[in-house]
Design an enzyme around this catalytic site. Structure first.
Site, PDB file in Angstrom:
ATOM      1  N   SER A  33     -19.107   1.207  25.379  1.00 56.24           N
ATOM      2  CA  SER A  33     -20.530   1.748  23.824  1.00 56.24           C
ATOM      3  C   SER A  33     -20.977   2.714  24.524  1.00 56.24           C
ATOM      4  CB  SER A  33     -20.761   0.423  24.310  1.00 56.24           C
ATOM      5  OG  SER A  33     -21.813   0.439  25.483  1.00 56.24           O
ATOM      6  N   ASN A 120     -29.233  -7.504  29.689  1.00 54.08           N
ATOM      7  CA  ASN A 120     -30.151  -8.205  27.533  1.00 54.08           C
ATOM      8  C   ASN A 120     -30.710  -7.675  27.728  1.00 54.08           C
ATOM      9  OD1 ASN A 120     -26.694  -8.988  28.008  1.00 54.08           O
ATOM     10  ND2 ASN A 120     -27.847 -11.133  28.375  1.00 54.08           N
ATOM     11  N   THR A 165     -38.343   4.946 -21.296  1.00 55.36           N
ATOM     12  CA  THR A 165     -37.526   3.295 -21.233  1.00 55.36           C
ATOM     13  C   THR A 165     -36.214   3.263 -22.019  1.00 55.36           C
ATOM     14  OG1 THR A 165     -38.507   2.508 -22.643  1.00 55.36           O
ATOM     15  CG2 THR A 165     -39.703   2.518 -20.787  1.00 55.36           C
ATOM     16  N   HIS A 166     -35.569   3.055 -21.048  1.00 57.77           N
ATOM     17  CA  HIS A 166     -33.821   3.622 -21.512  1.00 57.77           C
ATOM     18  C   HIS A 166     -33.368   4.437 -21.647  1.00 57.77           C
ATOM     19  CE1 HIS A 166     -34.859  -0.649 -22.483  1.00 57.77           C
ATOM     20  NE2 HIS A 166     -36.541  -1.050 -23.012  1.00 57.77           N
ATOM     21  N   SER A 287     -19.809  27.245  -8.522  1.00 60.67           N
ATOM     22  CA  SER A 287     -18.562  26.600  -8.376  1.00 60.67           C
ATOM     23  C   SER A 287     -17.706  27.722  -7.466  1.00 60.67           C
ATOM     24  CB  SER A 287     -18.740  26.314 -10.351  1.00 60.67           C
ATOM     25  OG  SER A 287     -16.992  26.116  -9.699  1.00 60.67           O
ATOM     26  N   LYS A 293     -22.038  27.838 -12.926  1.00 58.02           N
ATOM     27  CA  LYS A 293     -22.673  26.788 -13.024  1.00 58.02           C
ATOM     28  C   LYS A 293     -23.709  27.434 -11.776  1.00 58.02           C
ATOM     29  CE  LYS A 293     -20.239  22.588 -12.894  1.00 58.02           C
ATOM     30  NZ  LYS A 293     -20.309  21.961 -13.302  1.00 58.02           N
ATOM     31  N   ASN A 295     -25.374  23.989  -9.399  1.00 60.24           N
ATOM     32  CA  ASN A 295     -24.639  22.226  -9.398  1.00 60.24           C
ATOM     33  C   ASN A 295     -25.731  22.245  -7.668  1.00 60.24           C
ATOM     34  OD1 ASN A 295     -22.725  22.352 -10.864  1.00 60.24           O
ATOM     35  ND2 ASN A 295     -20.970  22.668  -8.794  1.00 60.24           N
ATOM     36  N   GLU A 300     -27.590  15.402  -5.683  1.00 57.05           N
ATOM     37  CA  GLU A 300     -26.103  14.283  -5.090  1.00 57.05           C
ATOM     38  C   GLU A 300     -25.529  13.863  -3.673  1.00 57.05           C
ATOM     39  OE1 GLU A 300     -22.984  15.759  -7.994  1.00 57.05           O
ATOM     40  OE2 GLU A 300     -24.230  17.509  -7.918  1.00 57.05           O
ATOM     41  N   TYR A 327     -27.907 -13.843  23.613  1.00 52.46           N
ATOM     42  CA  TYR A 327     -26.948 -12.378  23.677  1.00 52.46           C
ATOM     43  C   TYR A 327     -25.601 -12.601  23.280  1.00 52.46           C
ATOM     44  CZ  TYR A 327     -25.091  -7.957  24.713  1.00 52.46           C
ATOM     45  OH  TYR A 327     -24.215  -7.316  24.463  1.00 52.46           O
ATOM     46  N   GLN A 332     -23.023  -5.112  20.354  1.00 58.72           N
ATOM     47  CA  GLN A 332     -23.303  -3.898  20.575  1.00 58.72           C
ATOM     48  C   GLN A 332     -23.106  -3.288  20.002  1.00 58.72           C
ATOM     49  OE1 GLN A 332     -21.458  -3.140  24.375  1.00 58.72           O
ATOM     50  NE2 GLN A 332     -19.296  -2.039  22.807  1.00 58.72           N
ATOM     51  N   LYS A 335     -26.091  -0.352  17.366  1.00 53.99           N
ATOM     52  CA  LYS A 335     -26.216   0.775  17.356  1.00 53.99           C
ATOM     53  C   LYS A 335     -25.761   2.242  15.682  1.00 53.99           C
ATOM     54  CE  LYS A 335     -27.206  -1.063  22.116  1.00 53.99           C
ATOM     55  NZ  LYS A 335     -26.237  -1.968  21.889  1.00 53.99           N
TER      56      LYS A 335
HETATM   57  N1  ARG Z   1     -24.000  -2.699  25.987  1.00 55.97           N
HETATM   58  C1  ARG Z   1     -24.061  -3.269  25.349  1.00 55.97           C
HETATM   59  C2  ARG Z   1     -24.905  -3.418  24.239  1.00 55.97           C
HETATM   60  O1  ARG Z   1     -24.608  -2.391  24.100  1.00 55.97           O
HETATM   61  C3  ARG Z   1     -25.153  -4.113  26.965  1.00 55.97           C
HETATM   62  C4  ARG Z   1     -25.668  -5.424  27.192  1.00 55.97           C
HETATM   63  C5  ARG Z   1     -24.339  -5.957  26.897  1.00 55.97           C
HETATM   64  N2  ARG Z   1     -24.469  -7.004  28.074  1.00 55.97           N
HETATM   65  C6  ARG Z   1     -23.469  -7.932  28.576  1.00 55.97           C
HETATM   66  N3  ARG Z   1     -24.170  -9.344  28.748  1.00 55.97           N
HETATM   67  N4  ARG Z   1     -22.339  -7.592  28.529  1.00 55.97           N
HETATM   68  O2  ARG Z   1     -25.180  -4.711  23.661  1.00 55.97           O
END
Ligand code: ARG
Length: 467
Positions: A33, A120, A165-166, A287, A293, A295, A300, A327, A332, A335
């Site tokens: 990760s 964790n 409205t509408h 454009s 134009k 835009n 958008e 966990y 993971q 993120k």
């Molecule tokens: N890279 C892991 C995550 O983002 C960290 C936690 C890993 N924990 C484990 N027991 N493998 O969640």
């Protein structure tokens, strides 16, 4: 030895004690990760410093080791900040990248940092800290957007425009009142942000893998050092909870929906057919083939970002659904969703704040449109109720006939001669013309929260004091 020739990699230096060989290349790729969680480096280091300090305070590690750890971590922080840090995919994630570097820098003392914690609770901590900061940033950005709207509302407290409205002309309103509708929306978003900060303001560190720890740690001390109100209260929940990330995404999705509605209005308003606003050169594009134009690309794209944010919300809800406690590595994947949504939301708020501040409002076009489409028909009906004592339903019917007549004559209500109006209802007098202008219509709507300029100004004052 023959076996060893098939595997040139050694097992993981952090957790590889029971492993004879390193991971398959695909295993490493799916497992790592670091490509995205390196964004958490500052939070990771801050968390580790607080943890090491607490361990020393509790006599779990020596002060000497703690000093080495803190010094080493600060060195790593400046290495990463100055771009002199080599992230390694073999070391999986930010936590192990930092810890491995610490070992190189300070030797065996580095191995004591991970006492009484697990990745964790470490990742739960880092990510919570990150989301908390992002929420604080969002709060400020929303305040800026609200301020931009308050300025435009004040400037246009008396500028009349058609209310819809509408998307059909309904009743005249002021542009200031319309701006204040967005102040209400973004104000609600901001209060959702504030609630989310309160919700997540608990420190996960010390929950360890899932069961807590036998070491005499002080979780209140780390919570305080890291700026949390208190520690979390259940170690299992602590490492399996991602509500704070989901709340961030839901708030982002709702704010994104508001931003997208505004974007849509700007797109409509800036068409030559409406011509209510003109975007500044700074917030529009040309454009490559049609020279005339201009835009509304930024609007958008704000509208489109909403789709991305919604996608992230649904993705994380789906990732989390069905995970047994505590966990699981599925988590993971939380993120990237949050990072992507945060970037989209920041961009969208910033672009909208710029557009709202910069756009030129064409009050003449708005006023002309405000008077078309029989927008003061309700005012005629209300006059009949007030001055001629008709029940509202009857007044509605009489007014409908007046509108039909005006339509057949191709004129406005105010252009119908009194004799025509009296033929429809004998109680109508020439006083009725006073209420048929858009200005009179707007000024009459003094109910709390209504569109009368006096009322709009009261609401602006309320929000200025609050902002
Ligand atoms: N890279 C892991 C995550 O983002 C960290 C936690 C890993 N924990 C484990 N027991 N493998 O969640």
């Amino acid at each position: 030895m023959a076996d060893d020739t098939t595997d040139t990699k050694s097992s993981n230096q952090m957790w590889g004690g029971r492993f004879a060989s390193g991971p398959d290349a695909i295993m490493e790729e799916i497992n790592a990760s670091i490509g995205f969680d390196k964004k958490l480096f500052a939070q990771d280091i801050r968390g580790s410093i607080a943890h090491a300090t607490m361990l020393a305070h509790q006599g779990i590690i020596s002060t000497d080791d703690k000093d080495k750890i803190v010094h080493g971590l600060n060195t790593i922080l400046s290495e990463i900040e100055s771009g002199n840090f080599e992230f390694s995919r073999q070391l999986e994630d930010i936590h192990m990248n930092v810890e491995a570097r610490l070992a190189t820098l300070i030797g065996p003392a580095a191995g004591r940092l991970h006492t009484a914690r697990s990745r964790n609770d470490q990742v739960a901590l880092d990510f919570r800290l990150w989301v908390k900061e992002e929420l604080q940033k969002t709060e400020q950005m929303l305040t800026g957007l609200i301020a931009a709207f308050l300025d435009r509302a004040e400037e246009h407290a008396e500028s009349v425009m058609p209310g819809f409205t509408h998307l059909q002309t309904a009743q005249p309103v002021t542009f200031g009142h319309h701006c204040m509708a967005y102040v209400e929306m973004f104000g609600r978003d901001r209060s959702r942000v504030r609630h989310a900060i309160e919700h997540l303001d608990e420190s996960p560190i010390g929950a360890a893998a899932l069961a807590g720890t036998g070491y005499p740690i002080d979780r209140h001390m780390t919570a305080k050092a890291l700026g949390f109100r208190e520690p979390t209260r259940n170690s299992i929940d602590t490492v399996s909870d991602r509500d704070f990330a989901i709340e961030f995404l839901s708030i982002a999705a709702i704010a994104g929906m508001h931003l997208s509605r505004l974007a849509e209005e700007i797109v409509i308003w800036s068409t030559p057919q409406f011509g209510f606003v003109r975007l500044s050169d700074a917030f529009s594009t040309g454009s490559s083939i049609m020279p005339q134009k201009k835009n509304p690309d930024a609007a958008e794209l704000v509208r489109a970002k909403t789709g991305r944010i919604n996608g992230s919300l649904v993705a994380l809800l789906t990732i989390m659904k069905g995970l047994p406690l505590a966990y699981s590595k599925d988590m993971q994947e939380d993120k990237e969703q949050v990072f992507d949504a945060a970037e989209s939301l920041e961009l969208a708020i910033a672009a909208m704040t710029g557009m709202v501040r910069d756009m030129t409002v064409n009050t003449a076009r708005m006023k002309a449109a405000a008077g078309s489409g029989y927008s003061t028909a309700t005012d005629l009906a209300d006059w009949l109720v007030r001055e001629a004592g008709l029940p509202f339903r009857d007044a509605h019917h009489v007014t409908g006939r007046a509108v039909a007549l005006a339509e057949s004559k191709g004129c406005d209500l105010a252009e119908l001669p009194l004799s025509d109006l009296q033929a429809i209802h004998a109680a109508i007098t020439d006083k009725v013309y006073d209420v048929l202008t858009v200005e009179a219509s707007v000024a009459s709507r003094k109910s709390f929260g209504g569109t009368a300029p006096s009322e709009v100004r009261k609401q602006i004052a309320f929000w200025r004091a609050r902002n």
